[in-house]
Design a protein around this motif. Structure first.
Motif, PDB file in Angstrom:
ATOM      1  N   GLU A 175      -7.831   1.319  -3.016  1.00 10.79           N
ATOM      2  CA  GLU A 175      -8.500   0.052  -2.605  1.00 10.79           C
ATOM      3  C   GLU A 175      -7.668  -1.335  -2.720  1.00 10.79           C
ATOM      4  O   GLU A 175      -6.925  -1.349  -3.448  1.00 10.79           O
ATOM      5  CB  GLU A 175      -9.587   0.058  -3.778  1.00 10.79           C
ATOM      6  CG  GLU A 175     -10.667   1.043  -3.656  1.00 10.79           C
ATOM      7  CD  GLU A 175     -11.664   0.773  -4.839  1.00 10.79           C
ATOM      8  OE1 GLU A 175     -12.829   1.710  -4.918  1.00 10.79           O
ATOM      9  OE2 GLU A 175     -11.549  -0.018  -5.628  1.00 10.79           O
ATOM     10  N   VAL A 176      -8.281  -2.227  -1.800  1.00 12.93           N
ATOM     11  CA  VAL A 176      -7.497  -3.550  -1.780  1.00 12.93           C
ATOM     12  C   VAL A 176      -8.711  -4.538  -2.420  1.00 12.93           C
ATOM     13  O   VAL A 176      -9.814  -4.598  -1.685  1.00 12.93           O
ATOM     14  CB  VAL A 176      -6.869  -3.744  -0.546  1.00 12.93           C
ATOM     15  CG1 VAL A 176      -6.284  -5.383  -0.709  1.00 12.93           C
ATOM     16  CG2 VAL A 176      -5.931  -2.845  -0.350  1.00 12.93           C
ATOM     17  N   VAL A 177      -8.304  -5.441  -3.054  1.00 10.53           N
ATOM     18  CA  VAL A 177      -9.483  -6.406  -3.518  1.00 10.53           C
ATOM     19  C   VAL A 177      -8.961  -7.612  -2.803  1.00 10.53           C
ATOM     20  O   VAL A 177      -7.923  -8.088  -2.808  1.00 10.53           O
ATOM     21  CB  VAL A 177      -9.262  -6.645  -5.110  1.00 10.53           C
ATOM     22  CG1 VAL A 177     -10.217  -7.716  -5.355  1.00 10.53           C
ATOM     23  CG2 VAL A 177      -9.816  -5.423  -5.756  1.00 10.53           C
ATOM     24  N   ALA A 212      -7.327  -1.889   6.837  1.00 12.17           N
ATOM     25  CA  ALA A 212      -8.291  -0.807   6.367  1.00 12.17           C
ATOM     26  C   ALA A 212      -8.745   0.163   7.305  1.00 12.17           C
ATOM     27  O   ALA A 212      -8.747   1.398   7.061  1.00 12.17           O
ATOM     28  CB  ALA A 212      -9.592  -1.478   5.771  1.00 12.17           C
ATOM     29  N   ALA A 213      -8.925  -0.537   8.428  1.00 14.45           N
ATOM     30  CA  ALA A 213      -9.209   0.391   9.529  1.00 14.45           C
ATOM     31  C   ALA A 213      -8.078   1.432  10.084  1.00 14.45           C
ATOM     32  O   ALA A 213      -8.340   2.712  10.339  1.00 14.45           O
ATOM     33  CB  ALA A 213      -9.665  -0.300  11.054  1.00 14.45           C
ATOM     34  N   GLU A 214      -6.934   0.919  10.170  1.00 12.79           N
ATOM     35  CA  GLU A 214      -5.709   1.671  10.307  1.00 12.79           C
ATOM     36  C   GLU A 214      -5.377   2.635   9.314  1.00 12.79           C
ATOM     37  O   GLU A 214      -4.992   3.728   9.546  1.00 12.79           O
ATOM     38  CB  GLU A 214      -4.727   0.345  10.541  1.00 12.79           C
ATOM     39  CG  GLU A 214      -3.232   0.905  11.011  1.00 12.79           C
ATOM     40  CD  GLU A 214      -2.056   0.000  10.983  1.00 12.79           C
ATOM     41  OE1 GLU A 214      -2.232  -1.196  10.468  1.00 12.79           O
ATOM     42  OE2 GLU A 214      -1.086  -0.063  11.738  1.00 12.79           O
ATOM     43  N   CYS A 215      -5.252   2.151   7.956  1.00 16.04           N
ATOM     44  CA  CYS A 215      -4.938   3.249   6.889  1.00 16.04           C
ATOM     45  C   CYS A 215      -5.762   3.817   6.166  1.00 16.04           C
ATOM     46  O   CYS A 215      -5.477   4.605   4.978  1.00 16.04           O
ATOM     47  CB  CYS A 215      -3.959   2.428   6.312  1.00 16.04           C
ATOM     48  SG  CYS A 215      -2.643   1.449   6.870  1.00 16.04           S
ATOM     49  N   GLY A 216      -7.111   3.424   6.382  1.00 16.66           N
ATOM     50  CA  GLY A 216      -8.375   4.225   5.689  1.00 16.66           C
ATOM     51  C   GLY A 216      -8.631   3.654   4.152  1.00 16.66           C
ATOM     52  O   GLY A 216      -8.703   4.407   3.312  1.00 16.66           O
ATOM     53  N   VAL A 217      -7.958   2.407   3.962  1.00 14.68           N
ATOM     54  CA  VAL A 217      -8.163   1.994   2.518  1.00 14.68           C
ATOM     55  C   VAL A 217      -9.514   1.176   2.469  1.00 14.68           C
ATOM     56  O   VAL A 217     -10.031   1.012   3.635  1.00 14.68           O
ATOM     57  CB  VAL A 217      -7.095   1.181   2.068  1.00 14.68           C
ATOM     58  CG1 VAL A 217      -5.795   1.820   1.876  1.00 14.68           C
ATOM     59  CG2 VAL A 217      -6.866  -0.017   3.155  1.00 14.68           C
ATOM     60  N   THR A 218      -9.898   0.976   1.229  1.00 14.21           N
ATOM     61  CA  THR A 218     -11.496   0.228   1.171  1.00 14.21           C
ATOM     62  C   THR A 218     -11.026  -1.056   0.812  1.00 14.21           C
ATOM     63  O   THR A 218     -10.461  -1.111  -0.319  1.00 14.21           O
ATOM     64  CB  THR A 218     -12.259   1.157   0.302  1.00 14.21           C
ATOM     65  OG1 THR A 218     -12.296   2.361   0.369  1.00 14.21           O
ATOM     66  CG2 THR A 218     -13.661   0.316  -0.118  1.00 14.21           C
ATOM     67  N   LEU A 219     -11.863  -1.906   1.329  1.00 13.03           N
ATOM     68  CA  LEU A 219     -11.927  -3.370   0.801  1.00 13.03           C
ATOM     69  C   LEU A 219     -12.904  -3.645  -0.221  1.00 13.03           C
ATOM     70  O   LEU A 219     -13.873  -3.156  -0.137  1.00 13.03           O
ATOM     71  CB  LEU A 219     -12.038  -4.438   2.096  1.00 13.03           C
ATOM     72  CG  LEU A 219     -11.102  -4.294   3.166  1.00 13.03           C
ATOM     73  CD1 LEU A 219     -11.266  -5.718   4.180  1.00 13.03           C
ATOM     74  CD2 LEU A 219      -9.811  -4.638   2.456  1.00 13.03           C
ATOM     75  N   ARG A 220     -12.529  -4.118  -1.460  1.00 16.04           N
ATOM     76  CA  ARG A 220     -13.566  -4.726  -2.276  1.00 16.04           C
ATOM     77  C   ARG A 220     -13.440  -6.175  -2.304  1.00 16.04           C
ATOM     78  O   ARG A 220     -12.513  -6.555  -2.517  1.00 16.04           O
ATOM     79  CB  ARG A 220     -12.944  -4.028  -3.719  1.00 16.04           C
ATOM     80  CG  ARG A 220     -12.922  -2.679  -3.890  1.00 16.04           C
ATOM     81  CD  ARG A 220     -14.313  -1.757  -4.175  1.00 16.04           C
ATOM     82  NE  ARG A 220     -15.016  -2.496  -5.137  1.00 16.04           N
ATOM     83  CZ  ARG A 220     -15.086  -1.763  -6.148  1.00 16.04           C
ATOM     84  NH1 ARG A 220     -14.621  -1.009  -6.848  1.00 16.04           N
ATOM     85  NH2 ARG A 220     -16.034  -2.504  -7.226  1.00 16.04           N
ATOM     86  N   LEU A 221     -14.819  -6.725  -2.005  1.00 14.20           N
ATOM     87  CA  LEU A 221     -14.795  -8.209  -1.777  1.00 14.20           C
ATOM     88  C   LEU A 221     -15.419  -8.697  -3.021  1.00 14.20           C
ATOM     89  O   LEU A 221     -16.140  -8.099  -3.634  1.00 14.20           O
ATOM     90  CB  LEU A 221     -15.738  -8.535  -0.605  1.00 14.20           C
ATOM     91  CG  LEU A 221     -15.196  -8.057   0.640  1.00 14.20           C
ATOM     92  CD1 LEU A 221     -16.272  -8.583   1.660  1.00 14.20           C
ATOM     93  CD2 LEU A 221     -14.062  -8.815   1.119  1.00 14.20           C
ATOM     94  N   VAL A 222     -14.582  -9.663  -3.422  1.00  9.25           N
ATOM     95  CA  VAL A 222     -15.178 -10.305  -4.719  1.00  9.25           C
ATOM     96  C   VAL A 222     -16.129 -11.646  -4.276  1.00  9.25           C
ATOM     97  O   VAL A 222     -15.495 -12.591  -3.447  1.00  9.25           O
ATOM     98  CB  VAL A 222     -13.815 -10.937  -5.664  1.00  9.25           C
ATOM     99  CG1 VAL A 222     -14.410 -11.424  -6.924  1.00  9.25           C
ATOM    100  CG2 VAL A 222     -12.932  -9.958  -5.909  1.00  9.25           C
ATOM    101  N   LEU A 265       0.904  -1.296  -0.004  1.00 10.66           N
ATOM    102  CA  LEU A 265      -0.083   0.168   0.106  1.00 10.66           C
ATOM    103  C   LEU A 265       0.786   1.219  -0.109  1.00 10.66           C
ATOM    104  O   LEU A 265       0.543   2.217  -0.556  1.00 10.66           O
ATOM    105  CB  LEU A 265      -0.837  -0.139   1.106  1.00 10.66           C
ATOM    106  CG  LEU A 265      -2.028  -1.062   1.087  1.00 10.66           C
ATOM    107  CD1 LEU A 265      -2.951  -1.041   2.491  1.00 10.66           C
ATOM    108  CD2 LEU A 265      -2.925  -0.775  -0.037  1.00 10.66           C
ATOM    109  N   ARG A 266       1.952   1.183   0.711  1.00 13.25           N
ATOM    110  CA  ARG A 266       3.040   2.309   0.738  1.00 13.25           C
ATOM    111  C   ARG A 266       3.677   2.694  -0.389  1.00 13.25           C
ATOM    112  O   ARG A 266       3.853   3.644  -0.965  1.00 13.25           O
ATOM    113  CB  ARG A 266       4.057   1.836   1.668  1.00 13.25           C
ATOM    114  CG  ARG A 266       4.692   3.260   2.455  1.00 13.25           C
ATOM    115  CD  ARG A 266       5.679   2.287   3.150  1.00 13.25           C
ATOM    116  NE  ARG A 266       6.701   3.254   3.623  1.00 13.25           N
ATOM    117  CZ  ARG A 266       7.409   3.699   4.663  1.00 13.25           C
ATOM    118  NH1 ARG A 266       6.999   3.352   5.773  1.00 13.25           N
ATOM    119  NH2 ARG A 266       8.208   4.786   4.459  1.00 13.25           N
TER     120      ARG A 266
END
Ligand SMILES: *Cc1c(COP(=O)(O)O)cnc(C)c1O
Length: 438
Positions: free
Chosen positions: A134-136, A153-163, A126-127
C-alpha cells in the motif's frame, strides 16, 4: 489600515530588501496581453505574485546562462563534459542540500523532472518493501504526484490509500495514523500543499511513518528555498523537488532528488541508463548501478537547464534560510491582513492556514469571481494565478517580492472585484485556467 506608505516602510525596514535589485526587471510593457485600463505607464512594472509557480531570473543568472552557451558549450564543446558538466548534477545537488535542504553531501542530485524522479524513487521504494503493498498519498496532492502513483499502482498492483483532508488544511499526524499499517510501504506527501499553502509537520509525520515501518517521501516543490527543511535531522528517506519555483532555475529546469545515504544501495531505481551506471564509458554488456547518488541518473542530464539555479543557491547561502523564512511569514501575514481588511467586503475568504507555523509562502484566497478576476489582472500586468474552482494564489518569494508589490497586487484585486461586482456578473465565465506549471 494598511496603506502604500505602510508597505514602503516595511520595505525600508526589510533586511533582505536589496536582493530584489538583483532580479531582472519585468516592465509593464513586457506583458503579452493588452494593457488596456491597466498599469501600462506605471513605472512600478509588473506585479509578480507567481514566484511559487515560476521564479523570476536574476540578472546574473541570465548572464551565467549566456556565458555557459558561448564560453562553455560554444568554446569547450565536448571537452566540457570532462571539465565540468559531468560532475554538475552532484555539485549543484550538494550545494542545494547544504544551503536549502539540511542535507549533508552525497545525498542530493539534480536530474530529471519532478514527475520522472517521483516515478523512479517510488518504484525504488516499493522494491525495497516487497512484503508491503500500500502507498499512502493526500487526495488533494498535486496532480502529477497522484497520477504517477496511479500509474505505478496499475503497473505493479499496489493499492493507493488516499488521505482526505479539509481543503484549507492538510495532512496532520492524527489523520495519517488511521491509514498506516503493516501493509504500508510508502507515504508520499508535499511539505507545502500547492493549493492551500498548508505546511505539514514533516518531522512528526516522518516519525509516525517510520514507526509503521514504512518509507517517507517528501515532495518539497513548494518549500525548497523558502521554508527551512532539515532532511537529515528529520530522518527523511526520500525527497524530490523542483527548481523552477523558489529556486529560480527557469522554465523546465531539472528537479532534484534526495536519498538518505544509508538507503542508497537498497533503493534501486527502474530506469537503467548509461549515465547511472558504475562506469559510464565502460560500454559494458550489463548494467551495474553507480555508487551513491549517480545511480539515480538515467540518461544525459540537462546541463544547460541547471545553470540558472546556481545563482539562487548562492543568494540563499548569503541571505540564510532563517531570514528568508522570516520575510516569507511577514509577507504572508501582510497579505492576509490586507485580505481581511480590504477584500472581505467582497466576500473573499482566506483559504490558507491562519497559523503562520502551518503556512508556506503563498496565500490562497477564494471567491467565485476569481477566474475572471485573474484574467483581468493578467491583462494589467498583475500576475497571481488561479486554481480551480475558486482559488487565487498570491505567491510571495522573499528574495524578489517587496511589500509594495504585494500591496499593489492586493489593491488591484480589490479594483477588479469592484469591477466584477459592477458588471453585476459575479459568476465566473467559463474559460481556460490562467497560469503555467505549478
Ligand atoms: C510544481 C510541482 C510539480 C511539478 O512537476 P514537473 O515534473 O516539474 O512538471 C510536481 N509536484 C508538485 C507538488 C509541484 O508543486
Amino acid at each position: 489600515m494598511i496603506s502604500l506608505a505602510t508597505a514602503r516602510a516595511l520595505d525600508a525596514a526589510d533586511p533582505l530588501r536589496s536582493y530584489r535589485d538583483l532580479f531582472a526587471t519585468a516592465t509593464a510593457g513586457d506583458a503579452g496581453g493588452s494593457t488596456e485600463g491597466g498599469t501600462g505607464t506605471d513605472p512600478f512594472g509588473t506585479v509578480y505574485l507567481d514566484g511559487n509557480s515560476l521564479g523570476r531570473p536574476t540578472t546574473a543568472s541570465i548572464e551565467n546562462v549566456h556565458r555557459f552557451l558561448t564560453e562553455e558549450w560554444g568554446s569547450r564543446l565536448i571537452r566540457g563534459w570532462d571539465e565540468r558538466w559531468m560532475a554538475l548534477p552532484e555539485v549543484i545537488g550538494d550545494r542545494m542540500g547544504q544551503v536549502a535542504l539540511g542535507a549533508a553531501p552525497g545525498q542530493t542530485i539534480v536530474g530529471d523532472s519532478t514527475t520522472v524522479l517521483l516515478y523512479k524513487l517510488i518504484r525504488a521504494a516499493l522494491r525495497a518493501r516487497p512484503d508491503r503493498d500500500e502507498v499512502v498519498i493526500d487526495a488533494d496532492s498535486f496532480p502529477t504526484d497522484r497520477f504517477v502513483l496511479q500509474g505505478i499502482a496499475a503497473e505493479c498492483g499496489v493499492t493507493l490509500r488516499l488521505v482526505h483532508t479539509d481543503a484549507a488544511a492538510g495532512v496532520v499526524p492524527e489523520t495519517l495514523a488511521d491509514v498506516l499499517g503493516p501493509r504500508t510501504a510508502l507515504v508520499v506527501l508535499s511539505q507545502v500543499a500547492y493549493r492551500s499553502g498548508f505546511l505539514a509537520d514533516a518531522p512528526a509525520i516522518t516519525d509516525i511513518v517510520h514507526r509503521a515501518g514504512a518509507l517517507m517521501l517528501w515532495d518539497v516543490c513548494h518549500s525548497a528555498g523558502v521554508v527551512p527543511t532539515e532532511l537529515d535531522a528529520w530522518g527523511v528517506d526520500i525527497a524530490v523537488g523542483c527548481t523552477y519555483k523558489y529556486l529560480n532555475g527557469g522554465p523546465g529546469s531539472p528537479a532534484f532528488a534526495y536519498v538518505r545515504a544509508d538507503l542508497q544501495t537498497e533503493l534501486e531505481q527502474p530506469i537503467w541508463g548509461w549515465m547511472g551506471a558504475a562506469d559510464v564509458f565502460a560500454m559494458a554488456p550489463d548494467y551495474a548501478p553507480a555508487r551513491g547518488m549517480r545511480r539515480y541518473l538515467s540518461g544525459t542530464p540537462p546541463i544547460s537547464a541547471m545553470i540558472a539555479m546556481q545563482h539562487t543557491l548562492e543568494l540563499i547561502a548569503d541571505a540564510g534560510m532563517g531570514p528568508i523564512r522570516e520575510k516569507s511569514v511577514a509577507l504572508t501575514e501582510f497579505v492576509i491582513e490586507l485580505a481581511d481588511t480590504t477584500l472581505a467586503r467582497h466576500g473573499v475568504r482566506v483559504s490558507s492556514p491562519r497559523n503562520a507555523e502551518r503556512r508556506g509562502s503563498h496565500v490562497t484566497l477564494s471567491h467565485r469571481s476569481f477566474r475572471a478576476v485573474t484574467a483581468a489582472l493578467w491583462r494589467r500586468n498583475v500576475i497571481p494565478d488561479f486554481r480551480s474552482p475558486d482559488g487565487l494564489r498570491v505567491g510571495l518569494a522573499p528574495l524578489s517580492t517587496s511589500f509594495e508589490e504585494a500591496f499593489r497586487g492586493m489593491a488591484a484585486i480589490d479594483d477588479e472585484l469592484d469591477a466584477a461586482a459592477h458588471r453585476n456578473d459575479g459568476a465566473a465565465p467559463s474559460g481556460t485556467e490562467v497560469s503555467g506549471a505549478s
